[in-house]
Design an enzyme around this catalytic site. Structure first.
Site, short mmCIF file in Angstrom:
data_model
loop_
_atom_site.label_atom_id
_atom_site.label_comp_id
_atom_site.label_asym_id
_atom_site.label_seq_id
_atom_site.Cartn_x
_atom_site.Cartn_y
_atom_site.Cartn_z
N VAL A 128 -3.00 65.68 -10.41
CA VAL A 128 -3.19 66.56 -11.58
C VAL A 128 -2.85 65.81 -12.87
CG1 VAL A 128 -2.78 68.66 -10.27
CG2 VAL A 128 -0.85 67.50 -11.34
N ILE A 133 3.80 55.54 -15.86
CA ILE A 133 4.91 55.30 -14.95
C ILE A 133 4.73 55.99 -13.61
CG2 ILE A 133 7.35 55.90 -14.59
CD1 ILE A 133 7.91 55.08 -17.43
N LYS A 150 5.96 64.33 -7.97
CA LYS A 150 5.84 63.22 -8.92
C LYS A 150 6.27 61.94 -8.23
CE LYS A 150 7.03 61.90 -13.67
NZ LYS A 150 7.68 62.36 -14.93
N ASP A 286 10.16 64.87 -25.12
CA ASP A 286 8.76 64.52 -24.88
C ASP A 286 7.94 65.81 -24.89
OD1 ASP A 286 6.66 62.80 -24.49
OD2 ASP A 286 6.94 62.60 -22.34
#
Length: 521
Positions: A128, A133, A150, A286
């Protein structure tokens, strides 16, 4: 230890890429650029086709993942890279082609040391999201929960380590070569902080812990949520977190179709950021549009906690007073805080600095973001840093970056929002609660006892001799880097060969850092 020749080769390759995107043009025309840097810039661009408009974002993206991260951090530093480059770098998206699923699957299985079927009943092969990174896949746990998985890109830690070593080498040579201006910009410290931030992103346990801590801090805040971490399926290379169904905060039409009040969302986003940064001193750093979702019940949900900011209590007090002083036009107090925090050296005049701040703040007061912005205010503040010898404050870089991000999203939700009017009541209340009656007593004493006016000067003179931390955390250690001319003296190479290498190394190092840190001006 990496050999100087290796650093030089990397820097020349990166310089060539920058040249092809027209990103070296500003270096040659800047009078502050050292001659060695200008020579290297001319060599790097020799024979290349230069686009009419420089594409800084494209250059950083072409160089690789570490450069993407560095470019994003420089996007809010117009004092370092110039306004044109900063605006262009704001478009730098952290996305890359995905790693094949077979590699991701093998990496997850290897890191847990057990069959994936014992952890997950299903993992979607198509990611997705695929960033520099890590990449994210939707999955279902073996006990039936929807989660986001992740996974670090294979080999990414090693790649970052090599690139950052060269960044450190280049920064050390620039600081040695660049004189007072380079020392003011503190390139080595800037890279040391960048290294610290990226190392945190490269350990997904740290990201999971950050999400957990922020969730704890924001537990009592209505309309804002953090997904839950699955600690049993999380380690240094893999993080498993609750899947969030919602609309991206950037999709105004979908938000409106679901009946959400966009101006109210904008206000709530600004206030939750202020609560994190000023009340808690720990904030999501972020907050771009892809990392914020709105659930059907209107709750704003944040994801991706690889970059977090932390500010200690003393600096938060100064920050709140600076923001409130700018909103109310009390530029004298804002100037005094800069001197108290030692952001401005004491040999400058407080009144002159207050006047410079007035020139920045007055045109912006009382106007909506659609006309003037916090980002423009930061640009104005950055523009006066050189005149007043203000050193870079790395502990505030993430805050500045996040303020610009929050402003951009809030403006998209409500073009008429006034960031000052939205922020001022919260900041005023926090100052009152934090400083309380002591602040009023101190003001009264200051009014009634004229002799106390001399105390700040006395304290300042003492602090010049024994400097305070200025509300900043202890800076990270700067690595010992052997400079090329030191290497020459130690090894006693023949002067002709060494002279060539020194010129090339210093020029390449200075060239790289000047390119990425603002061409010394």
């Amino acid at each position: 230890m990496t050999r100087p020749a290796t650093h030089i080769w990397r820097l020349l390759k990166w310089g060539r890429t920058l040249a092809k995107h027209g990103a070296l043009r500003g270096i040659e025309g800047d009078p502050n650029t050292p001659p060695q840097v200008k020579r290297l810039a001319r060599i790097a661009r020799f024979g290349t086709f230069q686009p009419k408009v420089p594409d800084y974002a494209g250059a950083f993206r072409a160089i690789g993942p570490a450069a993407i991260k560095l470019g994003q951090s420089l996007a809010t530093r117009p004092d370092l890279v110039g306004e044109e480059a900063a605006n262009n770098l704001l478009t730098l998206q952290d996305n890359l082609p995905p790693v094949p699923f077979a590699q991701i699957e093998a990496s997850v299985q290897a890191t847990f040391g057990q069959p994936l079927s014992e952890l997950f009943s299903h993992i979607e092969p198509e990611p997705v999201g695929a960033a520099s990174i890590a990449q994210v896949h939707r999955a279902v746990t073996s006990d039936g929960r929807d989660v986001a998985l992740k996974v670090l890109r294979p080999g990414i830690r090693e790649q970052f380590e090599k690139d950052i070593q060269t960044y450190e080498w280049a920064a050390a040579h620039l600081e040695a070569l660049g004189g007072e201006e380079a020392r003011r910009l503190r390139p080595q410290l800037t890279i040391a902080n960048f290294k610290r931030w990226t190392n945190r992103e490269l350990d997904l346990r740290r990201e999971a812990a950050s999400a957990s801590e922020l969730a704890e801090n924001m537990a009592g805040v209505e309309g804002y949520a953090i997904p839950e971490i699955d600690w049993d399926r999380t380690n240094g290379r893999v993080m498993t977190i609750e899947w969030i169904d919602g609309v991206k905060i950037s999709e105004n039409a979908k938000l409106a179709a679901k009946g959400h009040n966009l101006p109210e969302l904008a206000n709530r986003l600004v206030l939750t950021f202020l609560k994190q940064a000023i009340s808690g001193g720990y904030f999501h750093a972020d907050m771009h549009q892809g990392n914020l979702f709105v659930k059907d019940d209107g709750t704003i949900v944040a994801i991706d906690f690889g970059i977090m900011g932390r500010i200690d209590r003393r600096a938060r007090q100064w920050l709140a007073e600076i923001l409130y002083g700018l909103t109310t036009g009390n530029y004298r107090r804002v100037a005094e805080i800069h001197f108290e925090a030692q952001y401005v050296p004491s040999h400058h005049d407080v009144g002159e600095f207050a006047t410079a701040l007035r020139a920045v703040g007055e045109p912006m007061r009382g106007k909506p973001v659609s006309e003037l912005s916090v980002g423009q205010m930061l640009d104005g503040l950055f523009a006066i840093t050189r005149d007043f010898d203000m050193q870079t404050q790395p502990h505030l870089l993430l805050l500045q970056k996040t303020m610009v991000m929050v402003e951009g999203i809030a403006t998209q939700l409500n073009p008429e929002i006034n960031m000052w009017d939205t922020s001022a009541p919260y900041v005023r209340e926090w100052i009152r609660d934090e400083l309380g009656p002591e602040a009023a007593i101190a003001d009264r004493i200051k009014e009634d006892a004229g002799t106390l006016f001399r105390i700040p000067d006395l304290v300042r003179r003492i602090e010049d001799r024994f400097p305070a931390k200025g509300g900043a955390p202890e800076p990270p250690p700067v690595p010992e880097v052997e400079l090329m001319w030191e290497r020459k003296a130690k090894k006693g190479e023949r002067s002709g060969v060494v002279g060539y290498l020194v010129a090339g190394a210093v020029g390449a190092g200075a060239s790289w850092f000047a390119i990425t840190q603002g061409w010394l001006g």
